[in-house]
Design an enzyme around this catalytic site. Structure first.
Site, PDB file in Angstrom:
ATOM      1  N   TYR A 283      49.862  31.731  38.847  1.00  0.00           N
ATOM      2  CA  TYR A 283      49.702  30.320  38.467  1.00  0.00           C
ATOM      3  C   TYR A 283      51.055  29.629  38.292  1.00  0.00           C
ATOM      4  O   TYR A 283      51.149  28.414  38.437  1.00  0.00           O
ATOM      5  CB  TYR A 283      48.942  30.212  37.132  1.00  0.00           C
ATOM      6  CG  TYR A 283      47.450  30.153  37.257  1.00  0.00           C
ATOM      7  CD1 TYR A 283      46.754  31.165  37.888  1.00  0.00           C
ATOM      8  CD2 TYR A 283      46.728  29.084  36.725  1.00  0.00           C
ATOM      9  CE1 TYR A 283      45.375  31.126  37.986  1.00  0.00           C
ATOM     10  CE2 TYR A 283      45.355  29.035  36.819  1.00  0.00           C
ATOM     11  CZ  TYR A 283      44.684  30.054  37.445  1.00  0.00           C
ATOM     12  OH  TYR A 283      43.315  29.998  37.533  1.00  0.00           O
TER      13      TYR A 283
ATOM     14  N   LYS B 122      45.329  45.568  39.733  1.00  0.00           N
ATOM     15  CA  LYS B 122      45.176  45.942  41.144  1.00  0.00           C
ATOM     16  C   LYS B 122      46.410  46.777  41.493  1.00  0.00           C
ATOM     17  O   LYS B 122      47.199  46.455  42.385  1.00  0.00           O
ATOM     18  CB  LYS B 122      45.076  44.656  41.992  1.00  0.00           C
ATOM     19  CG  LYS B 122      44.722  44.862  43.445  1.00  0.00           C
ATOM     20  CD  LYS B 122      43.261  45.240  43.671  1.00  0.00           C
ATOM     21  CE  LYS B 122      43.026  45.577  45.137  1.00  0.00           C
ATOM     22  NZ  LYS B 122      41.687  46.145  45.382  1.00  0.00           N
TER      23      LYS B 122
ATOM     24  N   ASP C  11      38.565  44.720  41.490  1.00  0.00           N
ATOM     25  CA  ASP C  11      37.348  44.635  42.314  1.00  0.00           C
ATOM     26  C   ASP C  11      36.228  45.468  41.682  1.00  0.00           C
ATOM     27  O   ASP C  11      35.068  45.051  41.626  1.00  0.00           O
ATOM     28  CB  ASP C  11      37.612  45.048  43.775  1.00  0.00           C
ATOM     29  CG  ASP C  11      38.490  46.278  43.922  1.00  0.00           C
ATOM     30  OD1 ASP C  11      38.992  46.796  42.904  1.00  0.00           O
ATOM     31  OD2 ASP C  11      38.681  46.739  45.067  1.00  0.00           O
TER      32      ASP C  11
ATOM     33  N   ASP D 168      40.919  34.526  35.153  1.00  0.00           N
ATOM     34  CA  ASP D 168      40.221  33.277  35.471  1.00  0.00           C
ATOM     35  C   ASP D 168      38.894  33.596  36.143  1.00  0.00           C
ATOM     36  O   ASP D 168      37.831  33.082  35.768  1.00  0.00           O
ATOM     37  CB  ASP D 168      41.102  32.425  36.398  1.00  0.00           C
ATOM     38  CG  ASP D 168      40.405  31.144  36.813  1.00  0.00           C
ATOM     39  OD1 ASP D 168      39.841  30.473  35.940  1.00  0.00           O
ATOM     40  OD2 ASP D 168      40.420  30.832  38.024  1.00  0.00           O
TER      41      ASP D 168
ATOM     42  N   ASP E 203      34.786  33.714  34.355  1.00  0.00           N
ATOM     43  CA  ASP E 203      33.683  32.882  34.852  1.00  0.00           C
ATOM     44  C   ASP E 203      32.482  33.769  35.165  1.00  0.00           C
ATOM     45  O   ASP E 203      31.342  33.440  34.842  1.00  0.00           O
ATOM     46  CB  ASP E 203      34.088  32.128  36.135  1.00  0.00           C
ATOM     47  CG  ASP E 203      34.567  30.707  35.843  1.00  0.00           C
ATOM     48  OD1 ASP E 203      35.015  30.459  34.707  1.00  0.00           O
ATOM     49  OD2 ASP E 203      34.491  29.854  36.754  1.00  0.00           O
TER      50      ASP E 203
HETATM   51  C1  IPM Z   1      40.123  27.643  33.356  1.00  0.00           C
HETATM   52  C2  IPM Z   1      40.121  26.651  34.485  1.00  0.00           C
HETATM   53  C3  IPM Z   1      41.563  26.324  34.830  1.00  0.00           C
HETATM   54  C4  IPM Z   1      42.248  27.602  35.279  1.00  0.00           C
HETATM   55  C5  IPM Z   1      41.732  25.221  35.894  1.00  0.00           C
HETATM   56  C6  IPM Z   1      41.014  23.949  35.497  1.00  0.00           C
HETATM   57  C7  IPM Z   1      43.187  24.956  36.175  1.00  0.00           C
HETATM   58  O1  IPM Z   1      39.425  27.120  35.584  1.00  0.00           O
HETATM   59  O2  IPM Z   1      40.568  27.301  32.252  1.00  0.00           O
HETATM   60  O3  IPM Z   1      39.663  28.767  33.558  1.00  0.00           O
HETATM   61  O4  IPM Z   1      42.157  27.974  36.455  1.00  0.00           O
HETATM   62  O5  IPM Z   1      42.875  28.234  34.444  1.00  0.00           O
HETATM   63 MN    MN Z   2      38.541  29.092  35.295  1.00  0.00          MN
END
Ligand code: IPM
Ligand code: MN
Length: 356
Positions: free
Chosen positions: A142, A190, A222, A246, A250
């Site tokens: 990032y 990884k 993975d 990240d 999710d």
């Molecule tokens: C998160 C979001 C952010 C990230 C985006 C909005 C930049 O997806 O907080 O997980 O990728 O970190």
């Molecule tokens: Mn995210």
């Protein structure tokens, strides 16, 4: 106690969900005799529109000057579909993380018993899931340099970079979390491919003897993606680098049944930030339909992490749980849409409960 809070509603549904979390925070402060001072500032697309910068200096100064930041969401489709946009709302979030030194993002993955049937996973796989994902937040791909394009524009590059200091501090936090929980730590990397992952693994192994009670497990990312779906109960504390975190968080968030339920805390060097893990949900902006619970639960984390007010945090959690059990939920959690409550009505229900 005096609670000095910076409020950053941001974009999309941000203002609506933050409003409910603030109402809850006010009621809890009143109930426990705390003085609450809130100041609001711009962040994200709305900040670009007003001042041309997604994380303006005034916003940063306010955050630095506060005890905690309550954050809504950022992002706007106008920017998502325009790869040539010079400034993007997300840059505001990244700048905030970097400037506040928020190197650790903590995302508890919990299951509400009353929502087990909402999970995409089979009941026996999901029942009893309770783990914490710790994501490194200010390093890796990032932020690594160089990043960009070749002169002719036909080659693009990102760099994944980690220093020993960055890896040590996040692993230390993860070991401490494991010590406070069930003493099991999964380091996700990884290392079969990436040099940065091999550094992570080396440092984690060096640190292991300092925490003899913690059982450490090393897992390729993975495989971890697969294990989260197959055996989510196996995890206690998971720690990983920025981009893996990240993606995996999710994934982990939806096994609870709705993304609208999970809170997060970002902690580090300066003021901590508390935010729901879902995004700005632009399609729902202004409709009063978004689930406010993740933001209200983020306020609970704020009481606990920023102020060590555990009883206050626990009460908020209990109120949210009660609202779900009572079926006082927004449409994402409702099979019969006609019975769904609005964002503010869920807020009303939770506040009534707290005032009881
Ligand atoms: C998160 C979001 C952010 C990230 C985006 C909005 C930049 O997806 O907080 O997980 O990728 O970190
Ligand atoms: Mn995210």
């Amino acid at each position: 106690m005096k609670l000095n809070i910076a409020v950053l509603p941001g974009d999309g549904i941000g203002p609506e969900i933050i409003e409910q979390a603030l109402r809850v925070t006010r009621v809890v402060c009143k109930k426990f005799g705390h003085e609450l001072v809130t100041r609001t500032a711009l962040v994200g697309a709305v900040a670009i529109d007003h001042v041309g910068n997604p994380y303006p200096d005034e916003t940063h100064n306010l955050c630095m000057d506060s005890d905690a930041v309550l954050f809504g969401a950022i992002g706007h489709p106008r920017f998502d579909n325009d790869p040539s946009a010079k400034v993007r709302p997300e840059q505001g979030l990244l700048a905030m993380r970097k400037k506040l030194g928020l190197y650790a993002n903590i995302r508890p993955v919990i299951i509400f018993e009353s929502l087990l049937d909402k999970s995409p996973l089979k009941l026996e796989r999901i029942q009893g899931v309770d783990f914490v994902a710790i994501r490194e937040l200010t390093g890796g791909i990032y932020f690594g340099q160089p990043q960009g394009r070749s002169e002719n524009g036909d080659t693009a590059f990102d760099s994944c970079v980690y220093t020993r200091m960055e890896v040590e501090r996040i692993l230390e936090l993860a070991f401490q979390f494991a010590m406070k929980r069930n003493k099991r730590l999964t380091v996700v990397d990884k290392a079969n491919v990436l040099a940065t992952s091999r550094l992570w693994r080396q440092i984690a192994k060096e640190m292991e003897p300092q925490y003899p009670e913690v059982v450490v497990d090393y897992m390729f990312v993975d495989n971890a993606a697969m294990q989260i779906i197959q055996w989510p109960k196996k995890f206690d504390v998971m720690v990983t680098e920025n981009m893996f975190g990240d993606i995996l968080t999710d994934e982990a968030s939806v096994i609870s049944g709705s993304m609208g339920l999970l809170p997060s805390a970002s902690i580090g060097i300066h003021t901590s930030v508390f935010e729901p893990i879902h995004g700005s949900y632009p399609q729902a902006t202004g409709l009063n339909i978004a689930n406010p619970c993740a933001t209200i639960l983020s306020a609970a984390m704020m009481f606990e992490y920023a102020f060590s007010l555990m009883e206050e945090g626990a009460l908020i959690r209990k109120a949210v749980e009660a609202s779900i059990v009572a079926g006082a939920v927004t449409e994402d959690l409702c099979d019969d849409k006609s019975k769904a409550l609005s964002t503010s009505a869920v807020g009303d229900w939770i506040i009534d409960y707290l005032n009881k």
